[in-house]
Enzyme design. Sequence first.
Site, short mmCIF file in Angstrom:
data_model
loop_
_atom_site.label_atom_id
_atom_site.label_comp_id
_atom_site.label_asym_id
_atom_site.label_seq_id
_atom_site.Cartn_x
_atom_site.Cartn_y
_atom_site.Cartn_z
N MET A 1 -10.36 -52.03 29.14
CA MET A 1 -9.72 -52.45 27.90
C MET A 1 -9.34 -53.92 27.93
O MET A 1 -9.25 -54.57 26.89
CB MET A 1 -8.48 -51.59 27.63
CG MET A 1 -8.81 -50.17 27.19
SD MET A 1 -7.35 -49.26 26.65
CE MET A 1 -6.54 -48.94 28.21
N CYS A 2 -9.10 -54.44 29.11
CA CYS A 2 -8.74 -55.86 29.23
C CYS A 2 -9.95 -56.63 29.76
O CYS A 2 -10.69 -56.14 30.62
CB CYS A 2 -7.57 -56.04 30.21
SG CYS A 2 -6.05 -55.21 29.68
N THR A 3 -10.12 -57.82 29.26
CA THR A 3 -11.19 -58.69 29.74
C THR A 3 -10.77 -59.26 31.09
O THR A 3 -9.87 -60.10 31.16
CB THR A 3 -11.47 -59.83 28.75
OG1 THR A 3 -11.75 -59.26 27.47
CG2 THR A 3 -12.65 -60.66 29.20
#
Length: 687
Positions: free
Chosen positions: A541-543
């Site tokens: 979900m997070c880069t």
Amino acid sequence: MADYKSSIVQFTPFSSLVQPAFWHELTRLKIDVLRLAEHSLPIAASYSAGRSVKDRETGKEVDLGCHITLGEDAFDLNAEPPQQSVQCTGTFKNFNTIEDFKTADKATLFNQVTDEIWNAVKETGDISALNKFLLITFADLKKYKYYYWFAFPALVAKPAWSIPGPGWQSALEVLGSSALSSIHAKLSPKLFNYFLVRPSSNDYEVAPISEFETFFVNIPPSQQTVGFLDPSASTEHPGWPLRNVLAYLRSRYLTKGPASVRVLCWRDTEQPRDGVSWKSRFGVVECPASESPGKPSAVGWEKNTSGKLGARLADLAPMLDPRRLAEQAVDLNLKLMRWRILPALDLERVAGTRCLLLGAGTLGCYVSRVLLGWGVRDITLVDSGNVAFSNPVRQPLFEFEDCLQGGKPKAECAAEALKRIFPGVNSKGIMLSIPMPGHPIPPQNVRQVHQDIAQLESLISEHDAIFLLMDSRESRWLPTVMGKAKGKIVLNAALGFDSYLVMRHGGRASTTTKPSNLGCYYCNDVVAPSDSLTDRTLDQMCTVTRPGLAAIASATAVELLVSVLQHPAGVHAPAPPADFLAKEYNDEDAEKGGYKGVLGVVPHQLRGFLAQFRTLPIVGAAYDRCTGCSEAVLQAYEREGFDMLLNAFNDTGYLERLTGLDKLHSEGEAALEALEGVEWDDEDDDI
């Protein structure tokens, strides 16, 4: 009769009055035209009749000075001077450093102007040259400080002129109101800076001073009057221009023996309403026989505010609007780049490019900052999220306070931050969700999605360059289609852990342009973009990237945009082949291939790898079955509009059927099935 004594004629020196607009024009001239040149330029100033005002407390007249004025149009010699004013021309020289300004050979510069005045006196008779002046400057454009020094060369009479009798008197008392009214009528609407006056029956006649010999034929000396527009308001001292006109008369017409001149110091450019409040002065000046017929010495350097011979300083920084200071400072760096390194750089085209940033996260923040550095003034950010606590350390437009109470909308917050950084930017933030293929639209949301798409279409139409800076792959599909259909410059930036991709989409062919044959973000795919956001873990979900990667990719994306803008073909600029960039090439090869723009070649894709600190240029051809930029997709979008898009969102197989990828898949599966029935000979007897 009273016993009057003669006194040496004293003159009120010129005092420079430089309007702020002149310094702004000098700034423009220095950056855009002069650059490092130090050659002299002609310049124009003006002066008008001396004025005084009455002190309300004392009732006394207060002189307003003997001003010569420089305005915004000083470098335009064809500009008309202000009404009721006289134009005078001079020599302007700007120095590149304060040291050069201080150590300049000022005597030589002064003497050059003096020689021009003396040549007019002795040779050409050009009366307009009598008021020539000199202005030397140093412009500190970073601090908005301007050092300057004026010289108004005046020829020194030896022996000096004196004024006997009662000295300077009211012209009204000597000549009378009717004579002054007649002279005023003859001089209007255009004043002579120097003129002659003679009586004629019940009237007076005027003529240019160049007609001295013929105009005063048969006119006794007691009725010959020389007038000049007097910038002095002093009752005791005429203005500086009288010095050179007396030298002019003495050298050209009054060459024998003592000389006597009746002088009218004309200060009434407007006729007094009461008919008696004339301000002009009158006097008779005399000079013994000249001691030497050669060129006289000259004086005329202006004193500074301390009353000493020295330069003056105009500090505009406290006077200027801080917004204007910021705008000029931004432009200064870019213009220095142009005139020192790249004269062909079209900064106006860059500044006028309207940029749409889809995504106001890490990439969006960095891209917008670099766009500001390039002078881009119109930036719109689009994002559907709010600022989170994890954002400020990685996304430079946000602060801790922006995260509180659920977080501010990212796009709006970023736009406001840009305005705080540079108030001259036209930045807007829009909260908007972009529909994506593979993400079905519930029936109750169709109307809202329709409005969102219409808004996105409008934004893309209004902007020139579109940056795709979103987190997911499929969110880039819709603006890819719209940008290609509308002929916009579309740029992609995407991040991995230690790698990045920056690319530009190829332009669509038209009746006047050839296709660039460069692919888009989806041209290497053999499947349609689909849902990559559902059921993701935290790390998905997070880069997750190295912190410096976004800044590198963002700066590269903006530099790629500027390179496209500076290429003659713009969005259709051809990309050099990979093997061309892999070897050493010269400008001639690049120009021959059409690859070279003002800033060099314009690559198609740049893939960076921080693990090796390496960047690879790649060229990818457009794919005729691409789900993002193929003509099948573009024509369906243009023909069916929202209905086509809705099919792409709701039906995961729609784009593959539309482009023929489904047939490609079928053909591939059939080929694999055919291969399963093949018997391979494993014997290696012949090896």
